[in-house]
Motif scaffolding. Structure first.
Motif, PDB file in Angstrom:
ATOM      1  N   THR A  79       0.923  -1.283   0.057  1.00 29.52           N
ATOM      2  CA  THR A  79       0.109   0.038   0.033  1.00 29.52           C
ATOM      3  C   THR A  79       0.927   1.038   0.008  1.00 29.52           C
ATOM      4  O   THR A  79       1.876   1.156   0.319  1.00 29.52           O
ATOM      5  N   PRO A  80       0.390   2.384  -0.388  1.00 33.59           N
ATOM      6  CA  PRO A  80       1.372   3.681  -0.263  1.00 33.59           C
ATOM      7  C   PRO A  80       1.663   3.688   1.193  1.00 33.59           C
ATOM      8  O   PRO A  80       2.731   4.657   1.390  1.00 33.59           O
ATOM      9  N   GLU A  81       0.743   3.558   2.116  1.00 30.62           N
ATOM     10  CA  GLU A  81       1.253   3.541   3.529  1.00 30.62           C
ATOM     11  C   GLU A  81       2.768   2.790   3.716  1.00 30.62           C
ATOM     12  O   GLU A  81       3.543   3.279   4.415  1.00 30.62           O
ATOM     13  N   ASP A  82       2.616   1.511   3.078  1.00 30.47           N
ATOM     14  CA  ASP A  82       4.004   0.805   3.406  1.00 30.47           C
ATOM     15  C   ASP A  82       4.966   1.512   2.712  1.00 30.47           C
ATOM     16  O   ASP A  82       6.121   1.703   3.171  1.00 30.47           O
ATOM     17  N   LEU A  83       4.815   1.981   1.515  1.00 25.83           N
ATOM     18  CA  LEU A  83       5.836   2.911   0.873  1.00 25.83           C
ATOM     19  C   LEU A  83       6.341   3.832   1.592  1.00 25.83           C
ATOM     20  O   LEU A  83       7.603   3.732   1.977  1.00 25.83           O
ATOM     21  N   LYS A  84       5.500   4.717   2.619  1.00 27.10           N
ATOM     22  CA  LYS A  84       5.978   5.598   3.248  1.00 27.10           C
ATOM     23  C   LYS A  84       6.766   5.142   4.380  1.00 27.10           C
ATOM     24  O   LYS A  84       7.955   5.618   4.792  1.00 27.10           O
ATOM     25  N   THR A  85       6.256   3.937   4.763  1.00 26.50           N
ATOM     26  CA  THR A  85       7.212   3.356   6.067  1.00 26.50           C
ATOM     27  C   THR A  85       8.565   2.785   5.872  1.00 26.50           C
ATOM     28  O   THR A  85       9.470   2.955   6.387  1.00 26.50           O
ATOM     29  N   HIS A  86       8.615   2.322   4.691  1.00 30.35           N
ATOM     30  CA  HIS A  86       9.989   1.739   4.050  1.00 30.35           C
ATOM     31  C   HIS A  86      10.847   2.904   3.311  1.00 30.35           C
ATOM     32  O   HIS A  86      12.132   2.434   3.412  1.00 30.35           O
ATOM     33  N   MET A  87      10.502   3.896   2.901  1.00 29.64           N
ATOM     34  CA  MET A  87      11.116   4.892   2.344  1.00 29.64           C
ATOM     35  C   MET A  87      12.266   5.323   3.596  1.00 29.64           C
ATOM     36  O   MET A  87      12.036   5.796   4.796  1.00 29.64           O
ATOM     37  N   ASP A  88      13.487   5.481   3.099  1.00 27.23           N
ATOM     38  CA  ASP A  88      14.737   6.126   3.941  1.00 27.23           C
ATOM     39  C   ASP A  88      15.020   7.380   3.685  1.00 27.23           C
ATOM     40  O   ASP A  88      15.675   7.527   2.470  1.00 27.23           O
ATOM     41  N   TYR A  89      14.342   8.494   4.407  1.00 23.11           N
ATOM     42  CA  TYR A  89      14.504   9.691   4.220  1.00 23.11           C
ATOM     43  C   TYR A  89      15.880  10.570   4.801  1.00 23.11           C
ATOM     44  O   TYR A  89      16.045  11.686   4.567  1.00 23.11           O
ATOM     45  N   ARG A  90      16.773   9.485   5.280  1.00 29.94           N
ATOM     46  CA  ARG A  90      17.851  10.038   5.920  1.00 29.94           C
ATOM     47  C   ARG A  90      18.738  10.531   4.886  1.00 29.94           C
ATOM     48  O   ARG A  90      18.783  10.166   3.825  1.00 29.94           O
ATOM     49  N   LEU A  91      19.681  11.671   5.163  1.00 33.76           N
ATOM     50  CA  LEU A  91      20.620  12.213   4.313  1.00 33.76           C
ATOM     51  C   LEU A  91      21.962  11.373   4.634  1.00 33.76           C
ATOM     52  O   LEU A  91      22.442  10.902   5.435  1.00 33.76           O
ATOM     53  N   THR A  92      22.649  11.130   3.307  1.00 36.71           N
ATOM     54  CA  THR A  92      23.977  10.574   3.421  1.00 36.71           C
ATOM     55  C   THR A  92      24.662  11.211   2.425  1.00 36.71           C
ATOM     56  O   THR A  92      24.278  11.892   1.376  1.00 36.71           O
ATOM     57  N   LYS A  93      26.142  11.354   2.581  1.00 36.85           N
ATOM     58  CA  LYS A  93      26.899  11.762   1.442  1.00 36.85           C
ATOM     59  C   LYS A  93      26.926  11.251   0.300  1.00 36.85           C
ATOM     60  O   LYS A  93      26.886   9.992   0.067  1.00 36.85           O
ATOM     61  N   ALA A  94      26.567  11.930  -0.875  1.00 35.74           N
ATOM     62  CA  ALA A  94      26.491  11.262  -2.150  1.00 35.74           C
ATOM     63  C   ALA A  94      27.814  10.695  -2.660  1.00 35.74           C
ATOM     64  O   ALA A  94      28.739  11.404  -2.249  1.00 35.74           O
ATOM     65  N   THR A  95      27.403   9.523  -3.451  1.00 37.22           N
ATOM     66  CA  THR A  95      28.645   8.831  -3.800  1.00 37.22           C
ATOM     67  C   THR A  95      28.548   8.869  -5.340  1.00 37.22           C
ATOM     68  O   THR A  95      29.641   8.259  -6.041  1.00 37.22           O
ATOM     69  N   GLY A  96      27.226   8.821  -5.926  1.00 37.68           N
ATOM     70  CA  GLY A  96      27.066   8.583  -7.190  1.00 37.68           C
ATOM     71  C   GLY A  96      26.465   7.308  -7.693  1.00 37.68           C
ATOM     72  O   GLY A  96      26.334   6.892  -8.763  1.00 37.68           O
ATOM     73  N   THR A  97      26.371   6.375  -6.573  1.00 40.02           N
ATOM     74  CA  THR A  97      26.039   5.101  -6.721  1.00 40.02           C
ATOM     75  C   THR A  97      24.534   4.904  -5.907  1.00 40.02           C
ATOM     76  O   THR A  97      24.337   3.762  -5.497  1.00 40.02           O
ATOM     77  N   GLU A  98      24.071   5.993  -5.476  1.00 40.13           N
ATOM     78  CA  GLU A  98      22.785   6.055  -4.775  1.00 40.13           C
ATOM     79  C   GLU A  98      21.651   5.117  -5.442  1.00 40.13           C
ATOM     80  O   GLU A  98      21.680   4.884  -6.757  1.00 40.13           O
ATOM     81  N   LEU A  99      20.630   4.877  -4.640  1.00 42.96           N
ATOM     82  CA  LEU A  99      19.535   3.886  -5.126  1.00 42.96           C
ATOM     83  C   LEU A  99      18.897   4.808  -6.259  1.00 42.96           C
ATOM     84  O   LEU A  99      18.527   6.194  -6.083  1.00 42.96           O
ATOM     85  N   ARG A 100      18.269   4.351  -7.205  1.00 44.68           N
ATOM     86  CA  ARG A 100      17.640   4.917  -8.122  1.00 44.68           C
ATOM     87  C   ARG A 100      16.350   4.161  -8.496  1.00 44.68           C
ATOM     88  O   ARG A 100      16.173   3.245  -9.278  1.00 44.68           O
ATOM     89  N   GLN A 101      15.156   4.386  -7.701  1.00 47.30           N
ATOM     90  CA  GLN A 101      13.998   3.592  -7.643  1.00 47.30           C
ATOM     91  C   GLN A 101      12.965   4.690  -7.944  1.00 47.30           C
ATOM     92  O   GLN A 101      12.004   3.922  -8.021  1.00 47.30           O
ATOM     93  N   GLY A 102      13.199   5.996  -8.628  1.00 49.12           N
ATOM     94  CA  GLY A 102      12.134   6.763  -8.848  1.00 49.12           C
ATOM     95  C   GLY A 102      11.043   6.047 -10.068  1.00 49.12           C
ATOM     96  O   GLY A 102       9.925   5.987  -9.524  1.00 49.12           O
ATOM     97  N   ILE A 103      11.718   5.300 -10.934  1.00 49.97           N
ATOM     98  CA  ILE A 103      10.693   4.895 -11.959  1.00 49.97           C
ATOM     99  C   ILE A 103      10.064   3.612 -11.418  1.00 49.97           C
ATOM    100  O   ILE A 103       8.762   3.330 -11.947  1.00 49.97           O
ATOM    101  N   ALA A 104      10.776   2.926 -10.706  1.00 51.39           N
ATOM    102  CA  ALA A 104      10.081   1.780 -10.361  1.00 51.39           C
ATOM    103  C   ALA A 104       9.037   1.841  -9.207  1.00 51.39           C
ATOM    104  O   ALA A 104       8.072   1.510  -9.317  1.00 51.39           O
ATOM    105  N   VAL A 105       9.369   2.985  -8.532  1.00 46.48           N
ATOM    106  CA  VAL A 105       8.208   3.490  -7.516  1.00 46.48           C
ATOM    107  C   VAL A 105       6.905   3.974  -8.402  1.00 46.48           C
ATOM    108  O   VAL A 105       5.930   3.598  -8.191  1.00 46.48           O
ATOM    109  N   ALA A 106       7.052   4.951  -9.522  1.00 42.21           N
ATOM    110  CA  ALA A 106       6.322   5.320 -10.341  1.00 42.21           C
ATOM    111  C   ALA A 106       5.317   4.148 -10.820  1.00 42.21           C
ATOM    112  O   ALA A 106       4.089   4.223 -11.133  1.00 42.21           O
ATOM    113  N   ALA A 107       5.909   3.084 -11.326  1.00 43.66           N
ATOM    114  CA  ALA A 107       5.491   1.808 -11.963  1.00 43.66           C
ATOM    115  C   ALA A 107       4.664   1.335 -10.961  1.00 43.66           C
ATOM    116  O   ALA A 107       3.416   0.885 -10.970  1.00 43.66           O
TER     117      ALA A 107
END
Length: 149
Positions: A79-107
């Motif tokens: 459910t969308p509530e599950d998505l909110k629960t599992h999303m990790d909003y913590r900031l971390t130093k960018a490395t260029g290898t970050e998770l890229r799940q925006g398109i998968a989430v849109a699908a």
């Protein structure tokens, strides 16, 4: 821009910028942001925090990113509530290898498969569609892939 102008006139100021130049075209907004950041970096006074979707990185600046959601965590969402629960909003130093799940989430949320495939092709840059972790096309007919209204 007037508030930024006033802040830049101060020596020791905490300057927090969010999507600079949003009322203009993206290239001009990016150019304005980078000029502002370079000025602040050269001055070496105060602190500047900028939030943006621009992909270019300013040398010498610390770049942070939201951790996002892993493929495994997305697979556990029903459910969308599950998505909110599992999303990790913590900031971390960018490395260029970050998770890229925006398109998968849109699908997963039920955007049309053709739109998801086109976004996938655009990201790949080679004109070929990539399977978005089984989240597009016929697989999205499964209730776990659709957004609950």
């Amino acid at each position: 821009m007037l508030a930024i102008k006033e802040a830049l006139a101060e020596e020791e100021v905490f300057l927090c910028l969010d999507e600079v130049g949003r009322a203009t075209n993206p290239q001009e907004g990016e150019a304005l942001l980078f000029a502002i950041l370079q000025k602040r970096q050269t001055a070496r006074s105060g602190v500047t925090f900028a939030v943006t979707h621009f992909s270019r990185r300013l040398p010498g600046a610390t770049h942070l990113t939201v951790r996002g959601i892993s493929k495994e965590a997305l697979a556990m969402c029903h459910t969308p509530e599950d998505l909110k629960t599992h999303m990790d909003y913590r900031l971390t130093k960018a490395t260029g290898t970050e998770l890229r799940q925006g398109i998968a989430v849109a699908a997963w949320l039920g955007l049309p498969a053709a739109l998801v495939a086109e976004a996938s092709r655009f990201m790949r840059g080679d004109g070929q569609s990539e399977d978005v972790e089984g989240m597009q096309g016929a697989d999205c007919e499964d209730v776990a892939c659709r957004r609950e209204d």
